[in-house]
Every structure is written in C-alpha cells, then in structure tokens.
Scaffold this motif. Structure first.
Motif, PDB file in Angstrom:
ATOM      1  N   PRO A  22      15.737   6.715 -40.058  1.00  0.00           N
ATOM      2  CA  PRO A  22      15.534   7.257 -41.413  1.00  0.00           C
ATOM      3  C   PRO A  22      16.085   6.344 -42.501  1.00  0.00           C
ATOM      4  O   PRO A  22      15.488   6.220 -43.579  1.00  0.00           O
ATOM      5  N   GLN A  26      13.780   4.682 -45.421  1.00  0.00           N
ATOM      6  CA  GLN A  26      14.084   4.885 -46.841  1.00  0.00           C
ATOM      7  C   GLN A  26      14.419   3.565 -47.522  1.00  0.00           C
ATOM      8  O   GLN A  26      14.133   3.380 -48.716  1.00  0.00           O
ATOM      9  N   LEU A 283       8.054  12.391 -42.788  1.00  0.00           N
ATOM     10  CA  LEU A 283       9.029  11.859 -43.758  1.00  0.00           C
ATOM     11  C   LEU A 283       8.329  11.372 -45.023  1.00  0.00           C
ATOM     12  O   LEU A 283       8.785  11.665 -46.141  1.00  0.00           O
ATOM     13  N   ILE A 298      16.079  15.039 -46.673  1.00  0.00           N
ATOM     14  CA  ILE A 298      15.397  14.399 -45.555  1.00  0.00           C
ATOM     15  C   ILE A 298      16.255  14.469 -44.295  1.00  0.00           C
ATOM     16  O   ILE A 298      15.769  14.751 -43.194  1.00  0.00           O
ATOM     17  N   SER A 302      15.195  16.421 -40.887  1.00  0.00           N
ATOM     18  CA  SER A 302      15.165  15.762 -39.585  1.00  0.00           C
ATOM     19  C   SER A 302      16.084  16.451 -38.590  1.00  0.00           C
ATOM     20  O   SER A 302      15.746  16.599 -37.410  1.00  0.00           O
TER      21      SER A 302
END
Length: 466
Positions: A22, A26, A283, A298, A302
């Motif tokens: 993640p 990002q 996502l 987020i 997750s």
C-alpha cells in the motif's frame, strides 16, 4: 536445535509485504500527481487525494488514475518471469529441501525494498521502480514463498483433516498479519512519510533471513551433494530433472485422476484470477471520487479485508469438525467472493465499501481446502512438484489478472469505474460451474465404488452358497 515452525516466517513476511505494497502504491500515486503541471499536489499528510471539486482537479484525477492503472499493468508484466522461477524452486524442494524456496524470495523482496527506498530517498524517476519489481521476480517472488511454506507444512502433517486445518492456519496467519501491515501503512505515511515504512520492511526482511537460515529446520533429508547449494539448483541438468518431475504429476496419472486434478486446478486459478483482479483495483477505486479515501482510511479498509483470513479459518475449522463436504466449503467461499465484488461495484459511501469488505469474509476458504484436496491425490515424494504447479498457476493467474484488470480499469474509469468489479464478479461464476462438474464426477465415482462393493459381495455370497 532449530524449530519446525514456518508460521513466524509467514507472519513477518506477510506483515512486511502488505506494509510495503500500500505504501508503494500510494507513493506511485503521489509521484504521478507531482508530474502533472498546474495541479494541487496530493501530499502524504493531506486529508484526501481529491478534496478539491473543481473540474480541472477532477480531470487531473482521471489522468492520474489512468497512469496509476497503467503503472500497475507494467508492474504486472515485470513479475511474469517469477512464475517459472517459482516452479523450479518449489519443485526442487522434494530433493534439495523446502528452505531454498523460502529463503530465495526473501532475498529478492529485501533487494526490491532497498531499491525502492533508494528511489524514494533520492526522488528518482518513479518508473525506475519497475526495475526493482523485475529484480524481485528473479528470486521467485511471493509465489515461491507461499508454495514453499505450504510444502513445508505438508511434510509435517499426517491425515487429511490435520492438513486442512494446518493449511488454513497458515492462510489465516498470512491474512491476519497482512491486515496489520496494511492498517499500519496509513499511520506510517502520516507520521513519517514514505521512507520509514520502507526501512521498517527492510529490517523485518533481515530478521526473516536470520530465522530462515539459522533457526528454521529442514523437513526434507537431502544428499550431501544437494544440500543447500543454490548454484546446483540452477544447473541446466537439475532444472530439467525438476521440470520432468513437475510434468509427471499429470503425465503418469490415470485419466480420471488427470480430470479431477485438472478441474481442481482450474477452480483455484479462475477463483484466484477474479479474487486478485478485483482486489487489485479496490485501492485505486477508493482513492477517487466519490470515496476519496486518505492514507488512514485506505489502511483501515485493507485491514478490514484481512479479517477474511481469521474468519475463513474459523469457517473451515467449524465446517471440518461438522463433517461438511469440502465441496460445500469451497462453494461458500466462491459465493463470498462474488457477492463481495458485486457490493464493491455498488459502493458509493464509506459504509458500503466496508460492508462489501465484510461480505468477503469467507473468500479465502476455497484455497486451503483445494490445496489439501490436491495434496491428497499425489504421493508424499511429489508434494513439491504439485505445489510447484499450484504456485506457478497462482503466480501466473495473479500477474495476468493484475495486468488485464489494470488495462480494463484504465479504459473504463472515465465512464464507469465500477465495471471492473462487475467483470470480476462475472468471472467468479466460472469456478462455480467447474465445481458443479467436479461434484458430478465425485458422485459418479462414489456410485461406481458402491456398485463394485455390491458386486464383490454378491460374488462372495454366491461362492458361499455353492
């Protein structure tokens, strides 16, 4: 004196991978925002990636979404090589030991983490990250680690029930610590930016290497000439022997055995394709309007999805103890995938997306059960070759799913972003059909066995009467 517990390795590796992914996604999204001219930069500590509502901002967001999905496409292409390497590493475990297929991908993951840390620290071109993904794939990747771990567990289990529960436990550990890593990723970014999460992942992977090399015991007895030499594995003659044993899993089986094993592999591949493809795009979907999740949301989203692993473990445990058919367990898991993806497609609010995540709570049930069923169809000496097949197909399916779904999402995000999840839900109906065929074959097999027993019994009674 070492330990025969692979679960600590799975836990820490899962944490580091799902903390890394993640943050890396990002980071890519943030850098792509920076590359656009005349736009408000999406900063890691901002409350949302789309707080502004101007038409210019919305247009820029669509551009970044397309570029991010194309980056996922390129990243998926760079990992395709890993499936062949994973086959060789996992299958070679039958002769050269299971630890090789566990240690090698940890080294590749560590190199990738250090590489992306360098790119982030020096703010190099974001597309250089693809080289790190390619390097990691040369070491077998996630597929090699998972295949090696399940092969390791299989060596320690006696009986189908114990094997099912132990594999479900490994799957639960994998998912639970994935959730912890994903949840902490958002807070890491908000508190310390992008570099410290990468440093944390690298430290975790160094600890993994120490445990795997010096503490984890080997379950396969190897000849002195074969023990632990990576160079020997990469010799062409050894590769040919390994691939030949992988091929024999199918070539030397009966027609019925081939059909049953082929159906189970088709079920796991199609389920995994829909599962990974749908999840990979969630996502990006959460980052855009109308959800506009920030890094903390987020992380929570997750982590919510990772609840499926402990819940699925409880589901498998309860259904196994209640003597429910394994096919029913697989059916419930696939239905959970389908329903969850449909709810994601309908999600326009935070509550709806979390309800969709909750609906997927049983989504991981099919995979350990299918692995157990397939493991029971081959002898112990061919477990590595079987899991090489499974690892290869899962890795290839995941890579192709990420590539295909990224391309489709890039093409449809402007006019209907939810289309990708409807597509994944539709694909998840394919394993349901295959499961019906497998059930029909097993019913016929059971009927033939009953008829054979009855005919033998009648012959014995006739002999006694004479």
């Amino acid at each position: 004196m070492g330990l025969f517990w692979v679960e600590p390795l799975v836990a820490v590796y899962s944490f580091s991978i799902f903390l890394f992914n993640p943050v890396a996604q990002q980071y890519v999204y943030w850098r792509l925002w920076q590359m656009l001219p005349n736009t408000t930069t999406f900063l890691p500590k901002s409350s949302s990636s789309c707080t502004a509502n101007s038409s210019n901002q919305s247009l820029s967001q669509e551009v970044v979404q397309k570029q991010a999905s194309l980056f996922s496409l390129y990243s998926g292409i760079t990992t395709i090589l890993s499936f062949g390497i994973a086959v060789i590493l996992v299958a070679s475990g039958d002769q050269r030991g299971r630890r090789l297929s566990i240690i090698t991908p940890i080294i590749g993951t560590l190199l990738n983490t250090l590489y992306i840390l360098m790119v982030s620290y020096f703010e190099l071109n974001v597309y250089l990250l693809l080289l790190g993904t390619f390097i990691s794939s040369l070491f077998g990747g996630f597929g090699s680690f998972v295949g090696g771990s399940f092969s390791y567990v299989t060596d320690l289990c006696n009986g189908q029930k114990m094997k099912t529960l132990r594999m479900s436990m490994v799957e639960m550990v994998l998912g639970t610590f994935a959730g912890i890593g994903a949840l902490s990723s958002g807070y890491f970014i908000r508190a310390a930016g992008f570099n410290w999460p990468f440093i944390t992942c690298a430290l975790c992977q160094c600890c993994l290497l120490f445990y795997a090399i010096f503490i984890l015991e080997e379950t396969v007895e190897t000849a002195p000439s074969d023990a632990g030499h990576l160079g020997g594995v990469l010799k062409w003659a050894a590769i040919k022997r390994t691939l030949r044993r992988v091929y024999k899993v199918f070539s030397e089986a009966s027609y019925r055995h081939k059909t049953t094993l082929g159906l189970m592999m088709a079920i796991i591949v199609t389920s995994y394709f829909a599962f990974v493809g749908g999840f990979a795009m969630i996502l990006l979907y959460e980052l855009k309007e109308p959800l506009c999740f920030n890094e903390v949301w987020i992380g929570w989203s997750s982590a919510m999805s990772s609840l499926m692993f402990p819940i699925s473990f409880v589901g498998v445990y309860v259904l196994t103890h209640c003597r429910i058919s394994q096919l029913v367990t697989i059916l419930l898991g696939i239905l959970s995938i389908t329903i969850g993806l449909l709810l994601v497609a309908l999600s326009k609010t935070t509550l709806m997306i979390f309800m969709a995540r909750l609906a997927m709570s049983l989504s991981s049930m099919p995979f350990p059960v299918l692995r157990t069923m397939m493991s029971g169809t081959v002898p112990h000496s061919e477990q590595g070759a079987l899991f090489a097949w499974i690892s290869c197909l899962e890795t290839l399916s995941g890579s192709v799913a990420g590539t295909v779904f990224a391309e489709v999402y890039s093409a449809t995000v402007a006019w209907y972003p939810s289309f990708i999840f409807l597509l994944a839900a539709g694909i998840s109906l394919i394993p349901l059909v295959l499961l019906g065929v497998l059930w029909w074959l097993r019913v016929n097999e059971d009927a033939e066995e009953v008829r054979a027993i009855l005919s033998v019994s009648e012959e014995e009674q006739g002999a006694v009467s004479e």
